[in-house]
Design a protein around this motif. Structure first.
Motif, PDB file in Angstrom:
ATOM      1  N   GLU A   1      -3.427   2.325  -7.386  1.00 12.11           N
ATOM      2  CA  GLU A   1      -3.615   1.976  -6.703  1.00 12.11           C
ATOM      3  C   GLU A   1      -2.360   1.268  -5.785  1.00 12.11           C
ATOM      4  O   GLU A   1      -2.316   1.247  -4.295  1.00 12.11           O
ATOM      5  CB  GLU A   1      -4.640   1.239  -6.034  1.00 12.11           C
TER       6      GLU A   1
ATOM      7  N   GLU B   1       0.230   3.193  -5.147  1.00 12.61           N
ATOM      8  CA  GLU B   1       0.466   4.035  -4.103  1.00 12.61           C
ATOM      9  C   GLU B   1      -0.164   3.402  -2.790  1.00 12.61           C
ATOM     10  O   GLU B   1       0.878   3.641  -1.636  1.00 12.61           O
ATOM     11  CB  GLU B   1      -1.268   4.507  -3.704  1.00 12.61           C
ATOM     12  N   ARG B   2      -0.398   1.948  -2.513  1.00 10.06           N
ATOM     13  CA  ARG B   2       0.205   1.034  -1.749  1.00 10.06           C
ATOM     14  C   ARG B   2       1.874   0.652  -1.494  1.00 10.06           C
ATOM     15  O   ARG B   2       1.842   0.774  -0.232  1.00 10.06           O
ATOM     16  CB  ARG B   2      -0.471  -0.588  -1.546  1.00 10.06           C
ATOM     17  N   GLU B   3       2.123   1.000  -2.363  1.00  9.84           N
ATOM     18  CA  GLU B   3       3.749   0.379  -2.583  1.00  9.84           C
ATOM     19  C   GLU B   3       4.399   1.429  -1.902  1.00  9.84           C
ATOM     20  O   GLU B   3       5.042   1.543  -0.710  1.00  9.84           O
ATOM     21  CB  GLU B   3       4.535   0.244  -3.613  1.00  9.84           C
TER      22      GLU B   3
ATOM     23  N   ARG C   1       2.834   3.871   0.132  1.00 12.24           N
ATOM     24  CA  ARG C   1       2.356   4.208   1.774  1.00 12.24           C
ATOM     25  C   ARG C   1       3.214   2.519   2.866  1.00 12.24           C
ATOM     26  O   ARG C   1       4.065   2.878   3.776  1.00 12.24           O
ATOM     27  CB  ARG C   1       0.954   3.184   1.859  1.00 12.24           C
ATOM     28  N   LYS C   2       3.397   1.543   1.889  1.00 11.29           N
ATOM     29  CA  LYS C   2       4.669   0.179   2.212  1.00 11.29           C
ATOM     30  C   LYS C   2       5.456   1.209   2.676  1.00 11.29           C
ATOM     31  O   LYS C   2       6.237   0.956   4.084  1.00 11.29           O
ATOM     32  CB  LYS C   2       4.326  -0.279   1.700  1.00 11.29           C
TER      33      LYS C   2
END
Length: 306
Positions: free
Chosen positions: A181, A184-186, A188-189
């Motif tokens: 997660e 994935e956040r990184e 998306r960022k």
């Protein structure tokens, strides 16, 4: 009471003090529901019947202190047999038991046990011993309880190890999930930052193109407002140039015609013709006028010099 499928006397009639003798009754099943109504019957004799198994609710008869199940055909005991925590005397002679349930280790009050004449597991048979007298049966109770407690402890340890492994596996899965997660956040960022940067470049490019277009338009407007003389020398209109050329050609043609006429009148036999006489006279008058004009200019020039 079930006896070969028929009904017999009431169990209460067979109760003698705290003892209930149901031996040699040709029982195929234990009348647990009726026995549960006789909590005073702490001593129960079910020997010499046709019992193959005990129902699971048999273990609810927790008031039993002495139980005789010898000389039946029992192949196994209920898994929760250890609920009979008040049991002190247990006779399982001459059945078909191979192992005992792990809950057997909970019979902490058991003082006497007979497991002879059963096809026991070799380890269990060695622990139980021969039980040929009172002392050996008491020792059998102690040793079998210790053995079953060891088995229960080992199973508990295995269960704990399994639970620990499952918890560690769950923690590992959770950690992997958290890492995934976070990744994935990184991602998306980073994608969002790249998209912002792309849009910023597009905006700057559009702004620069717009400024360049405005500058070009302004320059064209300035050049359009400048007079034509600032860029190149004035030129007469095309219709004026063509008119001047036409006049010049006519003058040249007339001059050529005059010269040709004068030559013809001077040099040819036509000089005696009336027209040529007029032309020659005119020519001589013009020459005289020009000569007089030249003489006058010379006089004026001399006077100006004096």
């Amino acid at each position: 009471m079930s006896r070969g499928g028929g009904k017999g006397p009431s169990l209460k009639d067979k109760l003698d003090g705290n003892e209930l003798d149901l031996s040699l009754c040709d029982l195929n099943e234990v009348p647990v529901r009726e026995l549960a109504t006789l909590p005073k019957a702490t001593v129960l004799d079910l020997s010499c019947n046709n019992l193959i198994s005990l129902p699971s609710d048999f273990c609810s008869l927790m008031h039993l202190v002495k139980l005789d199940l010898s000389k039946n055909r029992l192949q196994q005991l209920p898994l929760d047999f250890g609920r009979l925590v008040n049991l002190q005397h247990l006779d399982l002679l001459n059945n078909r038991l191979v192992t005992l349930p792990v809950s057997f280790a909970q019979l902490k009050n058991l003082k006497w046990l007979d497991l002879k004449d059963n096809p026991l597991d070799p380890v269990l048979a060695k622990v139980a011993g021969d039980c040929l007298d009172e002392k050996q049966c008491k020792q059998a109770a102690v040793k079998v309880l210790q053995h079953m407690k060891a088995i229960q402890s080992e199973q508990d340890r295995q269960r704990q190890r399994k639970l620990q492994a499952e918890r560690e596996m769950e923690k590992k899965r959770e950690a992997e999930q958290r890492a995934k997660e976070a990744q994935e956040r990184e991602l998306r960022k980073r994608e969002k930052a790249e998209e912002k940067e792309r849009r910023r470049r597009e905006y700057d490019a559009q702004k620069a193109a717009k400024q360049e277009m405005e500058k070009k338009t302004k320059k064209e407007n300035v050049q359009t407002r400048k007079p034509a003389s600032s860029s190149r020398p004035p030129q007469p209109p095309r219709h004026k140039r063509s008119w001047s050329r036409s006049v010049l050609r006519v003058l040249l043609f007339v001059l050529l015609c005059v010269l040709c006429t004068l030559a013809a009148c001077k040099l040819t036999e036509l000089q005696h013709q009336p027209l040529c006489v007029s032309v020659n006279t005119l020519y001589e008058d013009v020459l005289a006028a020009l000569q007089n004009h030249k003489t006058l200019q010379n006089l004026l020039q001399q006077n100006s010099q004096q």
